[in-house]
Design an enzyme around this catalytic site. Structure first.
Site, PDB file in Angstrom:
ATOM      1  N   ARG A 148     -40.495 -59.185 -37.181  1.00 49.79           N
ATOM      2  CA  ARG A 148     -41.667 -58.248 -37.519  1.00 49.79           C
ATOM      3  C   ARG A 148     -42.380 -58.962 -38.658  1.00 49.79           C
ATOM      4  NH1 ARG A 148     -37.588 -54.432 -36.043  1.00 49.79           N
ATOM      5  NH2 ARG A 148     -38.424 -53.084 -34.071  1.00 49.79           N
ATOM      6  N   LYS A 172     -36.685 -51.472 -38.471  1.00 54.78           N
ATOM      7  CA  LYS A 172     -37.333 -50.103 -38.645  1.00 54.78           C
ATOM      8  C   LYS A 172     -36.106 -48.922 -38.746  1.00 54.78           C
ATOM      9  CE  LYS A 172     -41.198 -50.462 -35.492  1.00 54.78           C
ATOM     10  NZ  LYS A 172     -42.034 -50.163 -34.450  1.00 54.78           N
ATOM     11  N   HIS A 244     -47.440 -60.865 -34.840  1.00 55.35           N
ATOM     12  CA  HIS A 244     -46.455 -60.268 -33.753  1.00 55.35           C
ATOM     13  C   HIS A 244     -46.615 -61.166 -32.605  1.00 55.35           C
ATOM     14  CE1 HIS A 244     -44.271 -56.712 -33.717  1.00 55.35           C
ATOM     15  NE2 HIS A 244     -44.325 -56.370 -32.506  1.00 55.35           N
ATOM     16  N   ARG A 247     -43.406 -63.271 -32.675  1.00 56.24           N
ATOM     17  CA  ARG A 247     -42.395 -62.440 -32.144  1.00 56.24           C
ATOM     18  C   ARG A 247     -42.383 -62.358 -30.688  1.00 56.24           C
ATOM     19  NH1 ARG A 247     -38.775 -58.249 -33.765  1.00 56.24           N
ATOM     20  NH2 ARG A 247     -38.800 -56.282 -32.638  1.00 56.24           N
ATOM     21  N   HIS A 270     -34.612 -54.004 -31.168  1.00 55.42           N
ATOM     22  CA  HIS A 270     -35.001 -52.781 -30.211  1.00 55.42           C
ATOM     23  C   HIS A 270     -33.937 -51.620 -30.077  1.00 55.42           C
ATOM     24  CE1 HIS A 270     -38.312 -55.641 -28.329  1.00 55.42           C
ATOM     25  NE2 HIS A 270     -38.749 -55.002 -29.388  1.00 55.42           N
ATOM     26  N   TYR A 279     -40.811 -57.760 -21.751  1.00 58.01           N
ATOM     27  CA  TYR A 279     -41.052 -59.302 -21.544  1.00 58.01           C
ATOM     28  C   TYR A 279     -40.682 -59.901 -20.343  1.00 58.01           C
ATOM     29  CZ  TYR A 279     -41.163 -58.759 -26.617  1.00 58.01           C
ATOM     30  OH  TYR A 279     -41.810 -58.733 -28.103  1.00 58.01           O
TER      31      TYR A 279
END
Length: 300
Positions: A148, A172, A244, A247, A270, A279
């Protein structure tokens, strides 16, 4: 009617118990502020412990004309989380959001770049400047590690474990993960770190920050966006791209070359495999090849 107390208590819960990032907590809080503003505008005096489904339905009906379905779904999700917290803390017994459904939203597929397009963007960097060497190292890292942009600009020198072939990423919710880094990308970073970064007057608080602006401070996410946007314009790329996009391209290219979803999930950081499944927007030809190569009932 006591909303401030419960919202602040909820914010502490999100930060301490769930370990969510400052940006995520801000978004959740904004949802509650929207609801409080609605109550104030309509002279509805009710506490979070007494508000009922009908009042919240009125609020959702009002905002449905102001935001798109995706934003509406996010707000509903935030409210459900808040009232679930109140139940968890025994502040109330029921959840007024229980029967309220989120609007159906189309699953947005991420934009991606072909390998040739990424190569063209990086090749367009002017390496005659110090910033050019930095930008090349940044974009190579962004793409080869699937970071990110917030993780990229926060990357520290002490996070580089090149002898082991990894970099440590704080994602995150302050969750840490180790991501493999290719030798070629390591070389680009070392060229920048040893030959360019040493020429920058580093501010005291950023002595461990890897990528610096010309004033010796941490780069902003907006600055990385601008760098990429200018490179896209330089090569005449018509796609609308952002940091992004690199990514997304990282994950898509791994998947197309046979990587499994679980490995990609770990590298992207994730929390849920469901997020990574976006994806799987691959063409049928590729899926047929996967079937023929790996399934025991493959076509002979």
């Amino acid at each position: 009617m006591n909303w401030d107390f419960y919202i602040k208590s909820y914010q502490s819960y999100l930060k301490i118990e769930r370990g969510l990032s400052k940006n995520t907590i801000t978004n959740y809080s904004f949802d509650m502020e929207r609801l409080c503003l609605f109550l104030s505008d309509n002279n509805i005096e009710v506490s979070p412990l007494k508000i009922n489904e009908e009042t919240i339905q009125q609020f959702i009906y009002t905002i449905s004309s102001q935001v798109n379905a995706r934003s509406q779904a996010r707000i509903i999700s935030g409210l459900k989380s808040f009232f679930s917290y109140l139940i968890f803390e025994d502040y109330r017994k029921d959840n007024p959001m229980e029967l309220i459904e989120s609007p159906k939203t189309a699953r947005k597929l991420p934009d991606t770049l072909a390998v040739e397009e990424i190569d063209a963007l990086i090749a367009a960097i002017d390496l005659s400047t110090n910033e050019g060497e930095r930008n090349k190292a940044m974009l190579e890292t962004l793409y080869s590690c699937g970071l990110r942009v917030s993780e990229l600009v926060a990357l520290k020198i002490s996070d580089l474990f090149f002898d082991e072939g990894f970099i440590k990423i704080t994602g995150k919710g302050n969750k840490e993960r180790f991501v493999p880094i290719a030798n070629q990308t390591q070389n680009y970073i070392l060229i920048y770190k040893n030959n360019v970064r040493t020429e920058v007057p580093v501010k005291k608080e950023f002595t461990d920050t890897l990528f610096l602006n010309r004033r010796g401070g941490q780069l902003t996410r907006a600055m990385v966006f601008t760098i990429i946007k200018n490179l896209a314009s330089k090569i005449g790329l018509k796609k609308k791209i952002s940091p992004h996009t690199f990514r997304h391209s990282f994950a898509t290219h791994l998947l197309e070359n046979g990587a499994d979803l679980r490995s990609i999930q770990l590298m992207l950081g994730h929390e849920s495999i469901t997020t990574t499944e976006i994806y799987l927007h691959l063409d049928r030809t590729f899926l047929t090849e996967v079937m023929n190569n790996f399934h025991p009932r493959k076509t002979k």
